[in-house]
Design an enzyme around this catalytic site. Structure first.
Site, PDB file in Angstrom:
ATOM      1  N   ARG A  61       0.870  -1.180   0.000  1.00 21.91           N
ATOM      2  CA  ARG A  61       0.000   0.000   0.000  1.00 21.91           C
ATOM      3  C   ARG A  61       0.905   1.227   0.000  1.00 21.91           C
ATOM      4  NH1 ARG A  61       2.475   1.999   3.697  1.00 21.91           N
ATOM      5  NH2 ARG A  61       0.931   3.669   3.730  1.00 21.91           N
ATOM      6  N   ASP A 250      -1.649  10.921  -1.916  1.00 19.61           N
ATOM      7  CA  ASP A 250      -2.083   9.896  -2.882  1.00 19.61           C
ATOM      8  C   ASP A 250      -2.419  10.497  -4.233  1.00 19.61           C
ATOM      9  OD1 ASP A 250      -2.712   8.691  -0.085  1.00 19.61           O
ATOM     10  OD2 ASP A 250      -2.612   7.029  -1.505  1.00 19.61           O
ATOM     11  N   LYS A 261      -4.446  10.058   3.277  1.00 16.52           N
ATOM     12  CA  LYS A 261      -5.133   9.178   4.224  1.00 16.52           C
ATOM     13  C   LYS A 261      -6.144   9.937   5.077  1.00 16.52           C
ATOM     14  CE  LYS A 261      -4.969   5.667   4.522  1.00 16.52           C
ATOM     15  NZ  LYS A 261      -6.026   4.865   3.846  1.00 16.52           N
TER      16      LYS A 261
END
Ligand code: MRU
Length: 359
Positions: A61, A250, A261
């Site tokens: 991840r 991201d 996040k």
């Protein structure tokens, strides 16, 4: 269980999250992050389905890491293709592309990695050349990721003062990249340059990337770290215990909106109201200059992540759950964006266009 370390510029024991292994037809070896911090174990993927599963279940991840993983997944499709029909290979690659792209919707690096491989494949005439050059490309992508992180670290380190206490959220470290990390790369670099720093890592409910991964890798690299509940951020800031915040990303839009996040926005708001500088560290592969704010899908993850901790139920069976995995921090809350090409300052619309050399 076996261990895998690498040497990057003086660190013989740096964590290496994902590697391409040439043995046999080729395979992808990655740290199984679902097993951390208890054990450092590796998964070996031999086809794109296994890579897709590893991305989906969070064995791997973090935006840059899943970009490289997806690219390697496509490379596995190519090396497993055992005929000489270029058109057939191409159509299979597109099918694998779709499978890998659907694994997680928010981090743009996933699409970036897949698109790079498809563009490279389109350049060659034979199946043999396509396979050879895709493999070369995934190895280059790994090397470039580490180089970008090291450069980001050098630029970001200039923002850190000796004695600074830095807060980070989620895991934007070696484990979220091929190695070294983005936000944690900045902290590694500051330490390597001789500065004394200490870190507060938020737990990052519900998947606990902060306690399971950030705390693990900072302790592994002997960087002073304290773990705090997500709910303690306001208290720490109010008591002037934090000098700076550094987080990863991201996806970053051309407006400077940062997808990261869940919980990042709250940290940014608190930093803003307590005059604590809030920095985002991300490579250029995390920028999405095409999409509009409203078109980005925020991943919703399973209720189990919220109603259970380490497999034990902590909420009534009947309860309804909403579990968004990312949030959006607006540009007005961001002090600067640290990239491998330098630090971008507000107004971000201007500095982002400049770094991409868009007129
Ligand atoms: O759901 P995850 O663990 O993949 O989310 C990761 C993050 O949000 C990281 O902070 C982000 O990818 C930056 S990683 C360099």
């Amino acid at each position: 269980m076996f261990f895998c370390y690498m040497s990057i510029e003086g660190n013989d024991n740096a964590l290496l999250t994902i590697t391409w292994d040439d043995a046999g037809l080729g395979s992808v070896r990655l740290i199984d992050q679902t097993k951390l911090p208890e054990t450092l174990e590796y998964i070996v993927c031999k086809n794109h389905y296994e890579v897709a599963n590893a991305i989906k279940n969070l064995s791997i991840r973090g935006a840059p890491a899943i970009g490289v993983a997806a690219a390697m997944g496509l490379a596995l499709y190519a090396v497993n293709y055992n005929s000489n029909n270029k058109e057939e290979l191409f159509s299979g690659l597109w099918t694998a592309y779709d499978i890998l792209l659907k694994t997680r919707p928010t981090a743009i690096n996933l699409k970036w990695g897949l698109d790079k491989i498809m563009a490279e494949s389109a350049k060659y005439d034979t199946v043999h050349e396509i396979k050879e050059n895709i493999i070369k490309m995934v190895k280059e992508m790994s090397d470039d990721d580490i180089k970008a992180n090291k450069n980001m670290g050098r630029f970001g380190s200039d923002l850190i003062n000796n004695g600074d206490v830095i807060m980070t959220h989620c895991n934007a470290g070696a484990l979220a990249t091929v190695s070294y990390g983005t936000a944690l790369g900045v902290l590694r670099s500051a330490k390597e340059s001789g500065k004394k720093i200490s870190v507060f890592a938020t737990e990052t409910r519900p998947v606990m990337q902060g306690s399971r991964l950030t705390a693990f890798e900072l302790i592994y690299d002997k960087i002073d770290v304290s773990l705090v509940p997500d709910t303690a951020v306001g208290y720490l800031m109010m008591n002037k215990m934090i000098d700076k915040v550094v987080v990863g990303a991201d996806r970053i839009l051309k407006s400077g909106h940062v997808f990261n996040k869940i919980g990042t926005y709250q940290v940014a708001l608190l930093a803003n109201s307590h005059n604590v500088p809030f920095y985002v560290a991300a490579p250029l592969s995390t920028f999405d200059l095409e999409s509009d704010l409203d078109s980005i899908v925020i991943e919703e993850r399973s209720a189990d992540e919220v109603v259970k901790i380490a497999g034990k139920r902590i909420a009534p069976k009947e309860v309804r759950v909403f579990n968004p995995a990312f949030d959006i921090t607006p540009p007005n809350l961001i002090t600067g964006i640290i990239t491998e090409k330098g630090i971008l300052n507000p107004p971000f619309e201007k500095s982002i266009f400049e770094v991409f050399e868009i007129k």
